[in-house]
Design a protein around this motif. Structure first.
Motif, PDB file in Angstrom:
ATOM      1  N   LEU A 226      32.133  34.665  35.192  1.00  0.00           N
ATOM      2  CA  LEU A 226      33.582  34.545  35.127  1.00  0.00           C
ATOM      3  C   LEU A 226      33.914  33.161  34.577  1.00  0.00           C
ATOM      4  O   LEU A 226      33.671  32.149  35.238  1.00  0.00           O
ATOM      5  N   CYS A 228      36.521  30.710  33.888  1.00  0.00           N
ATOM      6  CA  CYS A 228      37.878  30.192  34.099  1.00  0.00           C
ATOM      7  C   CYS A 228      37.846  28.675  33.947  1.00  0.00           C
ATOM      8  O   CYS A 228      38.577  27.953  34.631  1.00  0.00           O
ATOM      9  N   TYR A 239      47.057  35.976  37.828  1.00  0.00           N
ATOM     10  CA  TYR A 239      46.516  35.421  39.063  1.00  0.00           C
ATOM     11  C   TYR A 239      45.634  34.205  38.788  1.00  0.00           C
ATOM     12  O   TYR A 239      44.883  34.166  37.819  1.00  0.00           O
ATOM     13  N   ASP A 240      45.701  33.242  39.683  1.00  0.00           N
ATOM     14  CA  ASP A 240      44.872  32.033  39.577  1.00  0.00           C
ATOM     15  C   ASP A 240      43.537  32.316  40.272  1.00  0.00           C
ATOM     16  O   ASP A 240      43.336  31.983  41.436  1.00  0.00           O
ATOM     17  N   LEU A 241      42.632  32.951  39.558  1.00  0.00           N
ATOM     18  CA  LEU A 241      41.407  33.477  40.166  1.00  0.00           C
ATOM     19  C   LEU A 241      40.497  32.386  40.717  1.00  0.00           C
ATOM     20  O   LEU A 241      39.734  32.638  41.650  1.00  0.00           O
ATOM     21  N   LYS A 242      40.562  31.188  40.160  1.00  0.00           N
ATOM     22  CA  LYS A 242      39.661  30.137  40.646  1.00  0.00           C
ATOM     23  C   LYS A 242      39.893  29.842  42.124  1.00  0.00           C
ATOM     24  O   LYS A 242      38.971  29.428  42.839  1.00  0.00           O
ATOM     25  N   GLN A 243      41.124  30.066  42.599  1.00  0.00           N
ATOM     26  CA  GLN A 243      41.424  29.764  43.996  1.00  0.00           C
ATOM     27  C   GLN A 243      40.638  30.639  44.968  1.00  0.00           C
ATOM     28  O   GLN A 243      40.408  30.257  46.116  1.00  0.00           O
ATOM     29  N   LEU A 244      40.194  31.817  44.504  1.00  0.00           N
ATOM     30  CA  LEU A 244      39.371  32.679  45.355  1.00  0.00           C
ATOM     31  C   LEU A 244      38.052  32.002  45.719  1.00  0.00           C
ATOM     32  O   LEU A 244      37.511  32.214  46.808  1.00  0.00           O
ATOM     33  N   ILE A 491      38.056  41.670  49.759  1.00  0.00           N
ATOM     34  CA  ILE A 491      37.727  40.883  48.564  1.00  0.00           C
ATOM     35  C   ILE A 491      36.213  40.711  48.452  1.00  0.00           C
ATOM     36  O   ILE A 491      35.633  40.810  47.365  1.00  0.00           O
ATOM     37  N   LEU A 495      33.872  41.972  45.211  1.00  0.00           N
ATOM     38  CA  LEU A 495      33.099  41.072  44.360  1.00  0.00           C
ATOM     39  C   LEU A 495      31.602  41.093  44.654  1.00  0.00           C
ATOM     40  O   LEU A 495      30.796  40.739  43.797  1.00  0.00           O
TER      41      LEU A 495
END
Length: 512
Positions: A226, A228, A239-244, A491, A495
């Motif tokens: 991924l 980002c 969506y701000d995926l890095k925050q996951l 989640i 993933l």
């Protein structure tokens, strides 16, 4: 020497914990192999993961020649956490150098159902970075290259295995600094810092990694990469995926590269070490400090008298001022030495005149600044010499911080050797540490869940910056609603459906 109500459902805002002593989920905990008297922080039974075979080793050795470690003596360090409180039985250590190698490792492990423990500098305090059983250790130690630095914007891109202190040195040569600073900076990796959302000593000034990290490169459990790794400060496309992945403790993916916004190196740094007679006076000093020092205030830390006793007893560090119940470390950072010194002098005069501070000293030279900071940064080291340490990292309303220390001392009485408090006043973050001559299950049973129930009563967090790891995973319900935890589990399944990444960590046993 100078003198927020939720708009979803009631359950979302319902933080009634599902502790390991009662409730539906605790039955599942016991059914999973833990007896009702066993601590919820104890390891669960081994999952149904495959074991490493000679064929697996052949694949890893071909992919990573000379970087597939199976020597038991060399594996010892990566199987034991920094506190020497958790020890795994990992039989393989992999040391990739590139994202592609990490991708191939995880793709292979996912297909073969081999569990993996990502590991950075292994400086964590909750057992999150070492195997619980025989998981493969995936070390980022050789992924230590700076990829790019833009001197105009102050944006740094680097691999996840870069040591925090090395990055600091790199940036200081270019008139910048890292936005975070930790006592473990000489060993911890930036990837691990991000994976645990480490806070540190500069959060008051520069904010958390959720704000300063601009982009991430992450390898997912199935080997997909991924990307980002943006260097943009503004990007509102979806969506701000890095925050996951920030704070996910390696359970959702392996961070391989980071882009982070770095502040300019201050031209003037001052550190004041002050003494107060009460915690109320300390809080008043903090309020006065924020008002009078404003934009140049970069840190406001505290430690209590018992911390100073341990520093003196075990590390032979001398108290630079007279004995006080509480001590404060204040740091200012700015661009104008004369302006900063004047503001600091006015603040110190005011606090002395109002009797908020009883004694203190100020350092402007680098060696003296380091000496004063060591009194705060080396408390953790001093505690390791005092006996077996039970460490707690609590976030509370600022006015409640030290009340927990006082109540814990009263609760434990003479069953504990030392009960000390220190931490980040500016962030409402208390580090409560309890020592005993040796590991004491009866003492632990007195501490937990008392400390978590106390924290939940005042709507605090049971983990401010250390994460949950192995030790605190089953206490998450004291800080998060049932629905929030269930969503985390969803989640994780999305993933990492096979659960190969850092199993037994972060999520409670009923969601593993």
């Amino acid at each position: 020497t100078i003198w927020l109500r939720s708009y979803f459902t009631r359950e979302v805002y319902d933080r009634t914990p599902r502790p390991a002593s009662s409730g539906v989920r605790c039955q599942e905990l016991h059914a999973g192999g833990r007896s009702p008297t066993q601590s919820p922080s104890a390891a669960p039974e081994r999952g149904t993961f495959s074991r490493v075979t000679p064929e697996d080793l052949a694949f890893f050795r071909e992919l990573l020649p000379g970087r597939t470690i199976t020597d038991p003596d060399l594996l010892e360090a990566c199987n034991v956490d920094w506190l020497k409180s958790v020890k795994g039985s990992g039989e393989v250590l992999l040391k990739p150098k590139t994202t592609e190698e990490v991708s191939q490792i995880l793709r292979y492990c996912n297909r073969g159902n081999l569990a993996v423990t990502p590991q950075g500098g292994n400086t964590g305090l909750v057992g999150g970075s070492v195997p619980v059983y025989d998981e493969i250790v995936l070390s980022t130690a050789l992924m230590n290259n700076v990829l790019n630095f833009d001197s105009a914007s102050g944006i740094l891109s680097c691999q996840a295995g870069c040591v925090l202190e090395s990055l600091s040195v790199y940036l200081e040569d270019r008139d910048y600094i890292m936005p975070l600073d930790l006592g473990a900076k000489g060993s911890c990796h930036i990837g691990g810092n991000v994976a645990t959302n480490a806070g540190g000593l500069r959060l008051l000034r520069y904010g958390s990694l959720r704000g300063t990290v601009l982009g991430l490169e992450v390898v997912l459990a199935d080997g997909r990469v991924l990307d980002c790794l943006t260097a943009l400060r503004k990007d509102n496309t979806g969506y701000d995926l890095k925050q996951l992945f920030i704070g996910s403790e390696g359970t959702l993916g392996v961070i391989t590269a980071v882009t982070i916004l770095c502040p300019r190196k201050p031209k003037a740094v001052n550190v004041a070490f002050l003494g107060c007679e009460s915690f109320e006076q300390l809080l008043q000093t903090f309020q006065r400090c924020r008002g009078m020092l404003g934009e140049i205030l970069s840190a406001f830390e505290f430690l209590d008298r018992d911390c100073m006793r341990l520093l003196n007893t075990h590390l032979k560090l001398a108290n630079p001022i007279t004995d006080c119940p509480f001590y404060i470390v204040i740091e200012t950072s700015g661009s104008n030495p004369t302006h900063d010194e004047e503001k600091l002098h006015q603040f110190l005069e005011e606090t002395m005149r109002s009797s908020l501070v009883t004694d203190g000293t100020v350092a402007t030279e680098e060696s003296k600044i380091k000496a004063l900071w060591s009194l705060r940064e080396r408390v953790t080291e001093a505690l390791t010499h005092d006996g077996f340490t039970y460490k707690y990292d609590i976030s509370l309303p600022v006015e409640r911080i030290y009340q927990l220390v006082t109540d814990m001392r009263e609760h434990l009485g003479d069953r504990a050797k030392s009960v000390v408090g220190y931490g980040h006043v500016g962030d409402g973050n208390l580090h409560l540490n309890i020592t005993s001559p040796a590991k004491d299950p009866a003492l632990l049973a007195s501490i937990e869940p008392f400390i978590y129930e106390w924290t939940a009563r005042f709507r605090g967090s049971i983990s401010a910056e250390h994460g949950l790891g192995l030790k605190k995973r089953n206490y998450i319900y004291y800080s998060k609603s049932n629905m929030a935890v269930d969503l985390m589990g969803s989640i994780k399944i999305l993933l990492d459906p096979k659960g190969i990444l850092n199993p037994y960590k972060t999520l409670p046993d009923d969601l593993q």
